[in-house]
Design a protein around this motif. Structure first.
Motif, PDB file in Angstrom:
ATOM      1  N   GLN A 317       0.923  -0.911   0.239  1.00 45.00           N
ATOM      2  CA  GLN A 317       0.216   0.070   0.268  1.00 45.00           C
ATOM      3  C   GLN A 317       0.992   1.317  -0.014  1.00 45.00           C
ATOM      4  N   TRP A 318       1.272   1.535  -1.088  1.00 45.24           N
ATOM      5  CA  TRP A 318       2.163   2.714  -0.937  1.00 45.24           C
ATOM      6  C   TRP A 318       1.568   4.087  -0.671  1.00 45.24           C
ATOM      7  N   ASP A 319       0.967   4.039  -1.364  1.00 48.44           N
ATOM      8  CA  ASP A 319       0.269   5.528  -1.117  1.00 48.44           C
ATOM      9  C   ASP A 319       0.304   5.882  -0.129  1.00 48.44           C
ATOM     10  N   LEU A 320      -0.180   4.647   1.441  1.00 47.61           N
ATOM     11  CA  LEU A 320      -0.399   4.537   2.852  1.00 47.61           C
ATOM     12  C   LEU A 320       1.412   4.960   3.570  1.00 47.61           C
ATOM     13  N   ALA A 321       2.108   3.697   2.708  1.00 47.76           N
ATOM     14  CA  ALA A 321       3.450   3.796   3.518  1.00 47.76           C
ATOM     15  C   ALA A 321       4.133   5.512   3.113  1.00 47.76           C
ATOM     16  N   LEU A 322       4.005   6.470   1.913  1.00 52.10           N
ATOM     17  CA  LEU A 322       4.067   7.115   2.338  1.00 52.10           C
ATOM     18  C   LEU A 322       3.666   8.607   2.818  1.00 52.10           C
ATOM     19  N   LEU A 323       1.826   8.140   3.123  1.00 52.74           N
ATOM     20  CA  LEU A 323       1.387   8.673   3.858  1.00 52.74           C
ATOM     21  C   LEU A 323       2.026   9.130   5.509  1.00 52.74           C
ATOM     22  N   THR A 324       2.315   7.383   5.859  1.00 50.12           N
ATOM     23  CA  THR A 324       2.775   7.655   7.100  1.00 50.12           C
ATOM     24  C   THR A 324       4.250   8.018   7.273  1.00 50.12           C
ATOM     25  N   LEU A 407       7.400   8.295  -7.979  1.00 53.22           N
ATOM     26  CA  LEU A 407       6.859   9.413  -8.475  1.00 53.22           C
ATOM     27  C   LEU A 407       5.866  10.163  -8.553  1.00 53.22           C
ATOM     28  N   ARG A 408       4.963   8.565  -9.221  1.00 50.73           N
ATOM     29  CA  ARG A 408       3.572   8.874  -9.806  1.00 50.73           C
ATOM     30  C   ARG A 408       2.829   9.195  -8.586  1.00 50.73           C
ATOM     31  N   VAL A 409       3.350   7.835  -7.446  1.00 52.03           N
ATOM     32  CA  VAL A 409       2.504   7.619  -6.150  1.00 52.03           C
ATOM     33  C   VAL A 409       2.643   8.560  -5.297  1.00 52.03           C
ATOM     34  N   ARG A 410       4.015   9.218  -5.677  1.00 56.15           N
ATOM     35  CA  ARG A 410       3.911  10.278  -5.127  1.00 56.15           C
ATOM     36  C   ARG A 410       3.317  11.910  -5.316  1.00 56.15           C
ATOM     37  N   SER A 411       3.072  12.267  -6.901  1.00 57.35           N
ATOM     38  CA  SER A 411       2.515  13.393  -7.402  1.00 57.35           C
ATOM     39  C   SER A 411       1.200  13.007  -7.015  1.00 57.35           C
ATOM     40  N   GLN A 412       0.288  11.802  -6.426  1.00 51.90           N
ATOM     41  CA  GLN A 412      -1.312  11.092  -6.854  1.00 51.90           C
ATOM     42  C   GLN A 412      -1.634  11.673  -4.594  1.00 51.90           C
ATOM     43  N   VAL A 413       0.046  11.831  -4.310  1.00 54.76           N
ATOM     44  CA  VAL A 413      -0.114  12.148  -2.142  1.00 54.76           C
ATOM     45  C   VAL A 413      -0.479  13.213  -2.287  1.00 54.76           C
ATOM     46  N   PHE A 414       0.867  13.570  -2.497  1.00 59.18           N
ATOM     47  CA  PHE A 414       1.412  14.965  -1.855  1.00 59.18           C
ATOM     48  C   PHE A 414       1.046  16.292  -3.093  1.00 59.18           C
ATOM     49  N   THR A 445      -7.304   4.710   3.360  1.00 57.99           N
ATOM     50  CA  THR A 445      -7.647   5.900   2.906  1.00 57.99           C
ATOM     51  C   THR A 445      -8.997   5.047   1.947  1.00 57.99           C
ATOM     52  N   PRO A 446      -9.852   6.431   1.926  1.00 58.12           N
ATOM     53  CA  PRO A 446     -11.308   6.060   0.396  1.00 58.12           C
ATOM     54  C   PRO A 446     -10.454   6.669  -0.658  1.00 58.12           C
ATOM     55  N   SER A 447      -9.445   7.356  -0.708  1.00 59.28           N
ATOM     56  CA  SER A 447      -9.289   8.486  -2.147  1.00 59.28           C
ATOM     57  C   SER A 447      -8.747   7.144  -3.276  1.00 59.28           C
ATOM     58  N   PRO A 448      -9.649   8.084  -3.981  1.00 61.41           N
ATOM     59  CA  PRO A 448      -8.370   7.079  -5.481  1.00 61.41           C
ATOM     60  C   PRO A 448      -6.810   7.139  -5.646  1.00 61.41           C
ATOM     61  N   VAL A 449      -6.202   7.191  -4.466  1.00 62.73           N
ATOM     62  CA  VAL A 449      -4.939   6.905  -4.883  1.00 62.73           C
ATOM     63  C   VAL A 449      -3.909   5.608  -5.782  1.00 62.73           C
ATOM     64  N   VAL A 450      -2.784   5.514  -5.770  1.00 61.54           N
ATOM     65  CA  VAL A 450      -2.198   4.619  -6.264  1.00 61.54           C
ATOM     66  C   VAL A 450      -1.965   3.905  -5.668  1.00 61.54           C
ATOM     67  N   THR A 529      -7.242  20.087  -0.073  1.00 61.48           N
ATOM     68  CA  THR A 529      -7.801  18.815  -0.064  1.00 61.48           C
ATOM     69  C   THR A 529      -8.759  18.657  -1.791  1.00 61.48           C
ATOM     70  N   GLN A 530      -8.710  20.013  -2.042  1.00 62.02           N
ATOM     71  CA  GLN A 530      -9.954  19.916  -3.431  1.00 62.02           C
ATOM     72  C   GLN A 530      -8.741  18.968  -4.716  1.00 62.02           C
ATOM     73  N   PHE A 531      -7.054  19.224  -4.117  1.00 60.57           N
ATOM     74  CA  PHE A 531      -6.403  18.241  -5.781  1.00 60.57           C
ATOM     75  C   PHE A 531      -6.481  16.817  -4.753  1.00 60.57           C
ATOM     76  N   HIS A 532      -7.601  16.337  -5.154  1.00 58.31           N
ATOM     77  CA  HIS A 532      -8.356  15.118  -4.861  1.00 58.31           C
ATOM     78  C   HIS A 532      -7.428  14.328  -3.748  1.00 58.31           C
ATOM     79  N   ASN A 533      -7.848  15.390  -2.773  1.00 59.06           N
ATOM     80  CA  ASN A 533      -7.833  15.151  -1.348  1.00 59.06           C
ATOM     81  C   ASN A 533      -5.717  14.491  -0.516  1.00 59.06           C
ATOM     82  N   LYS A 534      -5.241  15.428  -1.581  1.00 58.19           N
ATOM     83  CA  LYS A 534      -3.542  15.117  -2.043  1.00 58.19           C
ATOM     84  C   LYS A 534      -3.117  16.076   0.034  1.00 58.19           C
TER      85      LYS A 534
END
Length: 700
Positions: A317-324, A407-414, A445-450, A529-534
């Motif tokens: 779960q790469w998105d949650l790993a970066l958020l954490t 980088l794609r995951v990063r741009s989706q999360v941040f 996260t319910p957001s459409p993140v990678v 957060t309007q940027f896809h809950n970033k």
């Protein structure tokens, strides 16, 4: 066995080293520096000419003034120096519990005087209780300042003699008895840099105890100690469970953890121990729940967040790993209490014949090794503490999914810089809820993140190593280069094309910075957060991405040059130190075969303990016990050459070998090696220690 040689650091002014130690006493924070041994020598030929010499030492029995005076006497009456005689000696040993420097002064002719110095420089009487504290601190320092076999600790402080503080079961009993008596004073000693607030289960005393038990395999002694302490405080249960797991008593450990968590549901040490155990068994779903509860119990501790990030990485779960990772509380690294000494007049570093081995002697041109400036500038090599762990997690993700996908995951999360500035100009008026990264990481996260199962831009987010993609790109570049141009492109150009440079994210500091548009920026920030809950990326994490990019760029240049040299059947030359740096670089990026390749190339040029330690890891993983012993013989000899007869990491490796092969076979393999007998005897001493502690496999 002959003790290591005695290094001598000669002072410009007599007792300047002692004065420096006195001045440093108020600034000591944790276990204190290694023990200082200071001698005043008088020349035999010119009677009135005196000089001050000193060295540092760890592992000496500091349970009484008599044991310290005995060590000073061994130095005073050493037969090696026949040009001068010692007229006085001083042994200084720091008591970190009471913040006192214990002193034993030996005068010739005269007697022995023992006393202690406080932070103000005042003399005090040395009591039996203070000596027990000092003894325990001495053992803990021996483990804290010991080298891991790679030579980094040895090179950090010059002229330190390192001895094994516990060489018999009688000394072990003395150590564990002192630890039991002083256990609940442990938080006074401080803790590892990853721990923000020392507690009963996380401090330098518990770290030293676990290190000793793990090194020697004396699990029964450790279990007995922690079971007695647990009757006084249940928080000790996490330590007891760790030792039980070491001893393969996993059923008892799980039952203990369960029973204790029922009584102490918010003890993060217990929860972390549970999460680690579930990770080791491949039950990441269970580990996730334990790690989440650990973060809830101790949200200000780095270790709990790092454990949660590890679990998310394991679950892909790469998105949650970066958020954490972005939520981790980072602490400034505080190094050990290293001695700060004045510039010496001269330094004498003698070598005993027993440790002489041609292949480990560093040649005179070692200091003149040429290292390319780009290799000197790799910032990741200097990371320690929380930043080292965070960077390791980031590189692990990169090794699994590749740099482009990261980088794609990063741009989706941040929030990225370009979209932030674009959004700031448009000034959207939509209002949304503003969840933060920490709570999102905890509940998912319910957001459409990678995610690990989500496709993005035609790419699947699997666990394929980035190394394959990078090498395919490099091969294509190399194949295209001869046909597209008369001169092939520079490897740096190929690397820049293969490795995309990361764009900057927007950090909270930028959003909160005061300028003409501060009001507008604040409004925009509240609606990011309007940027896809970033989320906003912390500045330190943004910097880690830039450092990782530089590591990958240099790694790609190296592999490109290597591939080109192989295709042209030409030699690829580097200095020994450059090979060593490249090996560390590949190891940081989790490219272990390439790391071993670089380390072996370094060893072909000259001996390097760091490179040998890297090759040793590979031998251990593949179960090549004969090669492990050959590497161990050379590492132990190098350690002894630099006055260290004790390395916990090397002792543990020998112990594990004896468990697999038996002491008799290990002795036979060592003895069959065609090296000088005194060098082989150094390794035999480690085997004898395991036999003395009755380690598994040593009975025969």
């Amino acid at each position: 066995m002959v003790a290591p040689a005695v290094p001598e650091i000669i002072e410009e002014e007599i007792e300047s080293a002692v004065d420096s130690r006195n001045e440093a006493l108020p600034t000591l924070r944790e276990l204190g520096p290694p023990d200082l041994v200071h001698l005043v020598k008088q020349s035999i030929k010119s009677g009135n000419k005196q000089s001050g010499v000193y060295h540092h030492v760890t592992g000496i029995d500091a349970s009484s003034s008599a044991s310290l005076a005995a060590y000073v006497n061994t130095i005073i009456y050493s037969p090696n120096d026949k040009s001068s005689k010692v007229i006085s000696g001083l042994y200084c040993c720091y008591n970190a519990f009471s913040r006192l420097d214990m002193r034993v002064e030996v005068k010739i002719p005269g007697g022995v005087e023992s006393y202690c110095i406080d932070e103000r420089g005042d003399k005090r009487v040395a009591s039996d209780g203070l000596w027990m504290e000092t003894f325990l601190c001495g053992v803990l320092r021996a483990y804290a300042y010991a080298d891991d076999g790679g030579g980094d600790s040895i090179k950090k402080i010059i002229g330190v003699r390192r001895f094994d503080p516990i060489t018999s079961t009688e000394m072990e009993h003395k150590f564990l008895d002192a630890a039991e008596r002083l256990f609940f004073k442990g938080p006074q000693l401080g803790s590892e840099p990853e721990v923000q607030v020392p507690n009963i289960a996380s401090n330098h005393l518990t770290t030293g105890l676990i290190s000793y038990i793990h090194t020697t395999g004396r699990y029964t002694s450790g279990i007995n100690l922690f079971e007695k302490l647990r009757t006084r405080d249940l928080e000790v249960s996490s330590l007891l469970a760790k030792v039980m797991i070491f001893a393969d008593e996993e059923v008892q450990a799980v039952k203990l953890l369960h029973d204790t968590v029922v009584k102490l549901p918010m003890d993060y040490s217990l929860l972390d121990c549970q999460a680690t155990f579930c990770q080791s068994k491949g039950r990441l779903d269970w580990a996730l729940e334990c790690a989440k509860r650990g973060v809830t119990a101790a949200p200000s501790e780095f270790g709990t967040w790092a454990r949660l990030a590890e679990v998310y990485v394991g679950l892909e779960q790469w998105d949650l790993a970066l958020l954490t990772l972005n939520s981790c509380p980072m602490f400034t690294y505080q190094d050990k209490d290293l001695p700060r000494m004045p510039e010496p007049a001269r330094i004498l570093l003698p070598v005993l014949p027993e440790s002489m081995l041609d292949e480990i002697d560093e040649p005179p041109q070692y200091d003149g090794d040429q290292v390319h400036s780009s290799l000197r500038k790799l910032h990741a090599a200097g990371y320690k503490g929380t930043f080292l762990k965070a960077y390791s997690l980031l590189t692990e993700v990169t090794a699994k999914i590749g740099w482009d996908q990261l980088l794609r995951v990063r741009s989706q999360v941040f929030v990225m810089e370009e979209e932030y500035r674009s959004e700031k100009q448009t000034g959207s008026n939509q209002q949304r809820s503003n969840p933060n990264a920490s709570t999102t990481a905890l509940r998912g996260t319910p957001s459409p993140v990678v995610n690990g199962n989500t496709k993005l831009d035609g790419h699947t987010n699997g666990t394929t190593s980035s190394q394959t993609d990078e090498e395919e790109t490099l091969r294509e570049k190399l194949q295209e280069s001869p046909t597209s141009s008369n001169s092939p492109p520079d490897s740096a150009t190929i690397a820049d094309e293969a490795i995309e440079k990361p764009e900057h994210t927007i950090t909270p500091e930028v959003v909160k910075s005061g300028n003409d548009d501060s009001a507008h920026e604040a409004t925009t920030a509240s609606k990011y957060t309007q940027f896809h809950n970033k989320r906003l990326c912390e500045r330190w994490l943004d910097n880690l991405f830039m450092v990782l990019y530089e590591d990958l760029r240099i790694y790609t240049i190296w592999r490109t040059d290597m591939a080109r040299a192989q295709s042209e059947s030409s030699d690829y030359r580097k200095s020994a130190e450059e090979w060593e740096i490249l090996g560390e670089l590949a190891e940081r990026l989790h490219h272990f075969p390439e790391a071993v390749e670089a380390y072996q190339a370094c060893l072909r040029v000259r001996f390097s303990p760091r490179a040998m330690k890297g090759v040793l890891k590979m031998y251990e993983q593949k179960g090549r016990h004969g090669e492990v012993l050959q590497a161990m013989i050379r590492l132990i000899a190098w350690q002894y050459r630099w006055y260290s007869e004790f390395s916990p990491a090397l002792l543990r490796t020998i112990r594990k070998l004896i468990e697999h092969e038996g002491a008799v076979k290990v002795r036979s393999i060592v003895q069959a090696t065609s090296l000088p007998q005194p060098v082989l005897d150094l390794t035999h001493r480690y085997v004898e220690l395991c036999v003395a502690f009755r380690s598994s496999g040593s009975e025969a």
